[in-house]
Scaffold this active site. Sequence first.
Site, mmCIF file in Angstrom:
data_model
loop_
_atom_site.group_PDB
_atom_site.id
_atom_site.type_symbol
_atom_site.label_atom_id
_atom_site.label_comp_id
_atom_site.label_asym_id
_atom_site.label_seq_id
_atom_site.Cartn_x
_atom_site.Cartn_y
_atom_site.Cartn_z
ATOM 1 N N GLU A 59 0.831 -1.210 0.000
ATOM 2 C CA GLU A 59 0.000 0.000 0.000
ATOM 3 C C GLU A 59 0.866 1.260 0.000
ATOM 4 O OE1 GLU A 59 -1.953 -3.181 2.640
ATOM 5 O OE2 GLU A 59 0.042 -2.307 2.432
ATOM 6 N N CYS A 87 -2.285 -0.468 7.240
ATOM 7 C CA CYS A 87 -1.827 -0.162 8.598
ATOM 8 C C CYS A 87 -1.683 1.358 8.730
ATOM 9 C CB CYS A 87 -0.496 -0.858 8.865
ATOM 10 S SG CYS A 87 0.903 -0.156 7.964
#
Length: 149
Positions: A59, A87
């Site tokens: 990501e 996260c």
Amino acid sequence: MEFDEFDHESHMRRAFELAEKAVERGDRPFGSVLVRDDEVVAEESNRVVTEDDIRRHPELHLAYRAREESSRDQRRQTVMYTSTEPCPMCAGGLRFAKLGRITYSVGGDEIAEFTGGDPAPRSADILETTEVTGPVLNEPGRQLHQDFW
């Protein structure tokens, strides 16, 4: 094309394939794709272990690539499909990428169950202006983590 018209399952299954490749390589089971106009424009899988780089979450790396390779307007028309909710580190990077939407399969709260850790802050709380949706194909996503952890 509207985000709701995208082929969510196909794109999420590609994220799962990337997560599986990460595991085969010796990394953790995380994979992500960037999609614009219902077409994959970039993809990454976790490389934290094999590249010995804590920043190589898919990501975060895709957030960086989106900023480098796409205009602001293009990024707002882009969805990230990711095997697992970003996260806090990745959500922080994604906040500056300003994608149109993040769609995940397995929530951060579920990851905490698998790893035995405390749940991290939810990505929607960090992203603020980017829409966060999920879970999509939660059972196959959870299976990836059950098999790994």
